[in-house]
Design a protein around this motif. Structure first.
Motif, PDB file in Angstrom:
ATOM      1  N   UNK A  82       6.660  -4.180   9.298  1.00 18.27           N
ATOM      2  CA  UNK A  82       8.596  -3.942   8.681  1.00 18.27           C
ATOM      3  C   UNK A  82       8.745  -2.536   8.449  1.00 18.27           C
ATOM      4  N   UNK A  83       8.137  -2.510   7.411  1.00 20.11           N
ATOM      5  CA  UNK A  83       8.146  -1.068   6.716  1.00 20.11           C
ATOM      6  C   UNK A  83       9.538   0.543   7.428  1.00 20.11           C
ATOM      7  N   UNK A  84       8.307   0.680   8.578  1.00 27.95           N
ATOM      8  CA  UNK A  84       9.077   1.856   9.075  1.00 27.95           C
ATOM      9  C   UNK A  84      10.098   1.219  10.104  1.00 27.95           C
ATOM     10  N   UNK A  85      10.702   0.443  10.435  1.00 26.98           N
ATOM     11  CA  UNK A  85      10.789  -0.141  11.654  1.00 26.98           C
ATOM     12  C   UNK A  85      12.647   0.012  10.644  1.00 26.98           C
ATOM     13  N   UNK A  86      12.315  -1.095   9.579  1.00 31.36           N
ATOM     14  CA  UNK A  86      13.352  -1.050   7.868  1.00 31.36           C
ATOM     15  C   UNK A  86      13.941  -0.578   7.170  1.00 31.36           C
ATOM     16  N   UNK A  87      12.762   1.029   7.475  1.00 30.85           N
ATOM     17  CA  UNK A  87      13.206   1.697   6.175  1.00 30.85           C
ATOM     18  C   UNK A  87      12.840   1.941   4.834  1.00 30.85           C
ATOM     19  N   UNK A  88      11.706   0.409   4.357  1.00 27.05           N
ATOM     20  CA  UNK A  88      10.897   0.021   3.727  1.00 27.05           C
ATOM     21  C   UNK A  88      10.292   0.991   2.712  1.00 27.05           C
ATOM     22  N   UNK A  89      10.697   0.716   1.382  1.00 22.63           N
ATOM     23  CA  UNK A  89       9.183   1.096   0.942  1.00 22.63           C
ATOM     24  C   UNK A  89       7.655   0.257   1.031  1.00 22.63           C
ATOM     25  N   UNK A  90       6.812   0.696   0.745  1.00 19.83           N
ATOM     26  CA  UNK A  90       5.503  -0.068   1.266  1.00 19.83           C
ATOM     27  C   UNK A  90       5.681  -1.253   0.017  1.00 19.83           C
ATOM     28  N   UNK A  91       5.105  -2.502   0.121  1.00 20.69           N
ATOM     29  CA  UNK A  91       5.129  -3.345  -0.469  1.00 20.69           C
ATOM     30  C   UNK A  91       3.416  -3.422  -1.586  1.00 20.69           C
ATOM     31  N   UNK A  92       4.180  -2.624  -2.814  1.00 20.15           N
ATOM     32  CA  UNK A  92       3.745  -2.283  -3.935  1.00 20.15           C
ATOM     33  C   UNK A  92       2.501  -3.580  -4.173  1.00 20.15           C
ATOM     34  N   UNK A  93       3.494  -4.845  -4.297  1.00 14.97           N
ATOM     35  CA  UNK A  93       3.051  -5.616  -4.932  1.00 14.97           C
ATOM     36  C   UNK A  93       2.476  -6.527  -4.066  1.00 14.97           C
ATOM     37  N   UNK A  94       3.080  -7.055  -2.690  1.00 17.32           N
ATOM     38  CA  UNK A  94       1.441  -7.285  -1.755  1.00 17.32           C
ATOM     39  C   UNK A  94       0.140  -6.644  -1.792  1.00 17.32           C
ATOM     40  N   UNK A  95       0.487  -5.281  -1.697  1.00 22.00           N
ATOM     41  CA  UNK A  95      -0.950  -4.271  -1.787  1.00 22.00           C
ATOM     42  C   UNK A  95      -1.525  -4.066  -2.890  1.00 22.00           C
ATOM     43  N   UNK A  96      -1.256  -4.622  -4.032  1.00 17.77           N
ATOM     44  CA  UNK A  96      -2.541  -4.921  -4.682  1.00 17.77           C
ATOM     45  C   UNK A  96      -2.879  -6.194  -5.172  1.00 17.77           C
ATOM     46  N   UNK A  97      -1.716  -7.322  -4.573  1.00 19.63           N
ATOM     47  CA  UNK A  97      -2.517  -8.681  -4.053  1.00 19.63           C
ATOM     48  C   UNK A  97      -3.565  -8.566  -3.833  1.00 19.63           C
ATOM     49  N   UNK A  98      -3.596  -7.642  -2.116  1.00 17.75           N
ATOM     50  CA  UNK A  98      -4.798  -7.944  -1.421  1.00 17.75           C
ATOM     51  C   UNK A  98      -5.736  -7.016  -1.930  1.00 17.75           C
ATOM     52  N   UNK A  99      -5.719  -5.855  -2.297  1.00 19.21           N
ATOM     53  CA  UNK A  99      -6.615  -5.339  -2.719  1.00 19.21           C
ATOM     54  C   UNK A  99      -7.331  -5.596  -4.263  1.00 19.21           C
ATOM     55  N   UNK A 100      -6.363  -6.569  -4.890  1.00 19.05           N
ATOM     56  CA  UNK A 100      -7.538  -7.390  -5.962  1.00 19.05           C
ATOM     57  C   UNK A 100      -8.095  -8.291  -5.207  1.00 19.05           C
ATOM     58  N   UNK A 101      -7.798  -8.835  -4.337  1.00 18.45           N
ATOM     59  CA  UNK A 101      -8.431 -10.415  -3.822  1.00 18.45           C
ATOM     60  C   UNK A 101      -9.749  -9.579  -2.767  1.00 18.45           C
ATOM     61  N   UNK A 102     -10.048  -8.592  -2.382  1.00 24.93           N
ATOM     62  CA  UNK A 102     -10.968  -7.980  -1.843  1.00 24.93           C
ATOM     63  C   UNK A 102     -11.876  -7.461  -1.990  1.00 24.93           C
ATOM     64  N   UNK A 103     -13.064  -7.250  -0.971  1.00 27.35           N
ATOM     65  CA  UNK A 103     -13.901  -7.033  -1.487  1.00 27.35           C
ATOM     66  C   UNK A 103     -15.041  -6.797  -0.608  1.00 27.35           C
ATOM     67  N   UNK A 104     -13.509  -5.601   0.455  1.00 33.20           N
ATOM     68  CA  UNK A 104     -14.286  -4.886   1.561  1.00 33.20           C
ATOM     69  C   UNK A 104     -13.732  -3.449   1.460  1.00 33.20           C
TER      70      UNK A 104
END
Length: 259
Positions: free
Chosen positions: A53-75
Motif C-alpha cells: 500500500x505504501x507506494x501506491x497510496x503515498x504512505x510513510x513506512x509503517x514504523x510501528x508495524x516494522x518495529x513489532x515485526x523486528x522485535x518478534x523476528x529471530x531471522x
C-alpha cells in the motif's frame, strides 16, 4: 560457505497479511506478527516483507508495524514499501531491519541507491524490480503494484544499480505472481547475465521442485515465494509452512561453493 537461500515473501496491506495473483485480487491470509512467530520456529533463512500500500497510496513506512515485526523476528529481515529518503531508511534500520528493499523511488532517482548505500552499507541495499513481459517480446519494469509501466528495461537497470552501489537484486515476475506454475527461467537467465551481485528471484513457486529447478540451474541464488509458504493443498487452505532441514539439504545437495 555460500549457499542458496529460501525466502518467504510476505505482503502487507491494511496491516494484514495478503496474497495476490498477478499483483491483483489481494486475499487476506492472516496476521503478519503471527506469521513471523511461526517462521521463527521453522528456522527460515531470511524473511522479506513488502508493504504493497505504501507506494501506491503515498504512505510513510509503517514504523510501528516494522518495529513489532523486528522485535518478534529471530531471522534476518528485508523490508520494502514507501522508502523514499535516506532518513527513512536509517530509521528503519534503527528498528532492527537488516535490509531495505527499494523500487519505485530509485527508478525515479537512481542516485538514491548510492546515498543510502553510503550510509548503511551496500550489502543492505536491495533493488526490487517488478517485471512483466512486453507484448512483442522483451521485459519492462512496472511500479504501483504492477499498474504503471515505466518504460525501463530491467536488464539495463540491473547494470546501473550495481554501478551505483546496490548490494542485491530481486527480480519479481508479475506474470508468474501467485500462479504457482514455476519460475520464468528465461527472465532469470537474462537477469543473471547482467550482474555479479547476489540475486533473488520471486514469482511462480508452486512446489519445492520449482525451487529445486532454480537452484540446480542457477546455483548460488535466493529463491523467494509467497503462496507456497502460506497456502497448503489444492484448495489453498491458509497454513504457514516452510521446508524442513532435511528438505532443504536435498534442495541444496548439488550446489557447491564456487559453482
Amino acid at each position: 560457505m555460500l549457499r542458496p537461500r529460501i525466502i518467504p515473501s510476505l505482503l502487507i496491506q491494511d496491516h494484514g497479511l495478503v496474497k495476490t495473483v498477478n499483483f491483483k485480487n489481494a486475499k487476506y491470509v492472516g496476521d503478519p506478527i503471527n506469521a513471523v512467530k511461526i517462521f521463527n520456529e521453522k528456522a527460515v533463512d531470511e524473511l522479506a516483507i513488502f508493504d504493497i500500500d505504501a507506494t501506491v497510496k503515498g504512505y510513510e513506512p509503517n514504523y510501528s508495524l516494522i518495529e513489532r515485526i523486528a522485535n518478534q523476528s529471530r531471522m534476518p529481515l528485508c523490508y520494502g514499501g514507501g522508502v523514499k529518503t535516506v532518513e527513512q531508511a536509517q530509521r528503519i534500520f534503527g528498528l532492527g531491519i537488516e535490509k531495505i528493499a527499494l523500487s519505485s523511488a530509485v527508478l525515479h532517482n537512481p542516485n538514491l541507491i548510492t546515498q543510502i548505500a553510503d550510509r548503511v552499507g551496500a550489502q543492505s541495499v536491495i533493488i526490487v524490480l517488478d517485471v512483466k513481459k512486453k507484448l512483442f517480446g522483451g521485459y519492462e519494469v512496472y511500479t504501483h503494484n504492477g499498474k504503471k509501466a515505466t518504460g525501463i528495461n530491467p536488464f539495463k537497470f540491473i547494470q546501473e544499480a550495481q554501478k551505483l552501489g546496490a548490494g542485491e537484486i530481486v527480480i519479481n515476475s508479475i506474470d508468474q505472481d501467485g500462479a504457482m506454475k514455476g519460475f520464468d527461467h528465461a527472465l532469470i537467465d537474462k537477469a543473471r547475465e547482467q550482474s555479479s551481485l547476489p540475486m533473488t528471484v520471486l514469482g511462480g513457486a508452486g512446489s519445492l521442485d520449482d525451487i529445486k529447478d532454480v537452484i540446480d540451474k542457477h546455483k548460488i541464488i535466493g529463491v523467494a515465494a509467497g503462496s507456497l509458504f502460506v497456502f497448503k493443498g489444492v484448495y489453498k487452505a491458509v497454513l504457514i509452512n516452510y521446508p524442513s532441514k532435511e528438505q532443504k539439504e536435498n534442495l541444496f545437495k548439488k550446489v557447491k561453493h564456487g559453482d
